[in-house]
Design a protein around this motif. Structure first.
Motif: not given
Ligand SMILES: Nc1ncnc2c1ncn2[C@@H]1O[C@H](COP(=O)(O)OP(=O)(O)O)[C@@H](O)[C@H]1O
Ligand SMILES: [Mg+2]
Lengths: 273, 354
Positions: A42, A52, A241, A248, A251
């Motif tokens: 990230i 987040l 994110v 992840v 994003t």
């Protein structure tokens, strides 16, 4: 104002970050058999508010703990500004300009609110034993300046009437404000907030959002915020994110993330706001 | 005197009352002045131990079960370095006894703290339990160093220089009493200064929540180390004083029960409060020494030792029931004196914050 931000983000084709203040690269952490953080990379843009999000247990708090030095990663790197902070103890990461708050508010037993605030400032001469004896005037000067600054911030957050109250006797919402104020007085470059409005009433939550925006605009302070309240985080963030099961997921701008079907599946459960 | 809280005024009143009572006992010949000063000197010694443990437990939350051991390390350092009967045969000036006590204590405190302070807090507690036993066994068994159970006699007095011959009740005990008063005052001024500072504030934060202190950029390991060493040195000072008071030192002087008494004193006085530590020490000594007088009162077939423990137990129950924070819990904000505009402006600084 939010329109302007949206416009900017949409205009930007690639999600790449030009001037990262925080970079996480290939971070991994497992607890026994459970992989809580799985190859996470990230970047947080300097001066941005980055959100987040992710379902419960996605590994958001774990990621914060890894970044801030509370957990040691199994693999990967954390960079704050230009320096590699991987494996450094938390207090040294703070010295590099990164401060975090905790998901569960920490009560300071036996302290008044302003005393709790006074723990925030960095590099206080009076925190070492030598200046206490050899240069008491530098201790006194720093203390006066810090008291003034604490008072100022408590006024800004409209809780200065609580200054001499016991820190254990203020409400949960007020405690959240104090935590934010105390993090600010530490003068970080980037602030990691773990669920800043959990358990806070909507009015206070709006107020907190206002403070965060103000601090972001007037001081250029970067925020990296975990928050469950989707409306809160979507309205506030420049970029989002999404974490899911330690990875992840995606994003992007709040708009892009909101309409991403994978996010809706994983997080919003289809019935999102 | 202006900044006394209501509780402090009450405590002060009780103390003055106790002094008048003691003076009365001496005046009527029930108690000899010399013995009274001996008791008060012992009291001062307990106060030092209590102040030392308060720096560790009260300021920062470190659990030290080695109070008697650090006391013993201080006392034996003095005995071995200064006594003509010590196996080391050094016979140095008492100032070197003091220095030896401080150096040995700092080294041992660091040896205990360096590996354990990074770990969870219970590790220090366990390590100090071990240290207490190790010190006791060394004193008992390493005869080439400590003369074992025979003990070390011939420790010099350190009060001859005092120009007090003109005082009607001048005695060795009186001089020792003055010495310990000076020692307590010095230690009190030192710890109060470092306590009411950003340093003390960091310790208070660590006690409440060490993770928070770390998250705010504080080197908690270093601060805990400092508190542990300072507290241990103060305990060793109590031992230094005791060696010069008793002039003889044996393994029996390191009775582990003293660790327990000092813990009770800190808790009864109010963990984290400097004044509380002093009061706690005084209260414990009053009970321990006051019960000696019971010998005359209780029937011959009742032994006083268990009765004393019973009284200490009753005291704990009373404090937990009615004043769980101790007699004088910390009530002041830890802000460097003279920098707080609010305090100088407000007039209600003398009230309890309860
Ligand atoms: N110290 C720890 N020990 C064991 N498991 C942990 C620890 N910290 C977090 N976990 C686990 O890692 C996963 C992610 O937790 P967390 O980071 O708190 O999620 P989130 O903040 O996104 O809700 C959870 O399954 C949690 O149980
Ligand atoms: Mg979490």
């Amino acid at each position: 104002m939010s329109e302007a931000v949206d416009h900017e983000v949409e205009a930007e084709e690639s999600p790449d970050v030009d001037d990262p203040i925080l970079e996480v690269d290939g971070l991994k952490k497992s607890f026994g058999g459970l992989v809580a953080t799985d190859d996470v990379s990230i970047a947080v843009e300097r001066g941005s508010i980055t959100g987040l999000i992710g379902p419960n247990g996605a590994g958001k708090s774990t990621l914060f703990n890894l970044i801030s030095g509370f957990y040691e990663p199994d693999a990967g790197q954390v960079l704050v500004g230009d320096s590699d902070v991987t494996g450094l103890p938390p207090h040294e990461i703070v010295q590099r300009g990164l401060v975090r708050t905790f998901q569960t508010p920490k009560k300071l037993e036996g302290m008044s609110v302003r005393e709790a605030m006074l723990v925030g400032p960095q590099a206080q001469p009076g925190e070492s034993l030598v200046p206490i004896w050899l240069s008491p005037s530098s201790v006194a000067d720093a203390e006066r300046a810090n008291l003034d600054r604490a008072e100022e911030l408590l006024q800004l957050f409209e809780i200065d009437h609580l200054a001499t109250e016991r820190a254990t006797e203020v409400s949960g919402g007020q405690l959240k404000l104090i935590e934010l104020a105390r993090a600010i007085i530490a003068e970080p470059d980037i602030l990691l907030l773990d669920e800043p409005v959990a358990g806070v009433n909507p009015t206070l939550a709006r107020k907190l959002a206002g403070f965060i925006e103000e601090l972001n605009e007037s001081y250029g302070l970067t925020f990296f915020i975990v928050e469950h309240d989707i409306n809160f985080i979507m309205r506030l963030s420049d970029r989002i994110v999404v974490l899911d099961r330690g990875r992840v997921l995606t994003t992007g701008s709040p708009q892009a993330v909101k309409s991403d079907s994978r996010v809706i599946d994983a997080y919003l459960g289809g019935g999102g706001p | 005197m202006i900044d006394l809280t209501r509780t402090e005024r009450t405590v002060l009143g009780v103390l003055i009352g106790a002094c008048i009572l003691l003076a009365g006992l001496v005046g009527t010949g029930v108690l000899s002045a010399s013995y009274l000063f001996y008791l008060l000197a012992l009291g001062g010694m307990y106060v030092l131990l209590t102040v030392g443990l308060n720096v560790q437990w009260g300021y920062v939350g470190l659990i030290n079960f080695s109070v008697a051991a650090f006391f013993g390390i201080g006392a034996y350092s003095v005995a071995l370095v200064t006594s003509p009967r010590s196996p080391l045969e050094l016979e140095l000036h008492p100032i070197f006894g003091l220095l030896a006590a401080i150096v040995v204590t700092v080294v041992i405190a660091l040896l205990i703290a360096i590996p354990t302070l990074r770990l969870r807090e219970d590790y220090l507690a366990i390590a100090t339990l071990g240290l207490a036993e190790v010190v006791r066994l060394i004193v008992l068994n390493e005869q080439w160093l400590t003369r074992g159970s025979a003990g070390v006699p011939g420790i010099p007095r350190v009060t001859e220089w005092m120009p007090l011959a003109w005082v009607p009740f001048d005695s060795a005990n009186f001089r020792n009493f003055l010495l310990v008063v000076g020692l307590v005052a010095l230690v009190f001024l030192i710890v109060r200064r470092i306590h009411r500072s950003p340093w003390g504030r960091v310790l208070r934060t660590i006690r409440a929540d060490e993770d928070l202190a770390k998250a705010l950029g504080k080197n908690t390991y270093r601060r805990k180390m400092e508190a542990f060493v300072i507290g241990s040195v103060i305990m060793a000072l109590a031992g230094v004083f005791y060696a010069h008071l008793n002039l003889f030192l044996g393994p029996g002087d390191l009775d582990p029960i003293n660790t327990f008494y000092v813990w009770i004193a800190v808790i009864v006085g109010g963990s984290g409060s400097d004044r509380g530590a002093i009061i706690g020490g005084v209260v414990i000594v009053a009970i321990l020494e006051g019960t000696r007088g019971l010998v005359a009162v209780v029937p011959a077939d009742v032994s006083v030792g268990p009765l004393r423990l019973l009284l200490v137990g009753a005291l704990i129950v009373l404090v937990v029931r009615f004043r769980s924070q101790g007699i004088l819990p910390p009530q002041r904000e830890l802000i460097w004196p003279g920098t707080d505009r609010r305090a100088s402006a407000s007039t209600d600084g003398g009230e309890d914050r309860e």
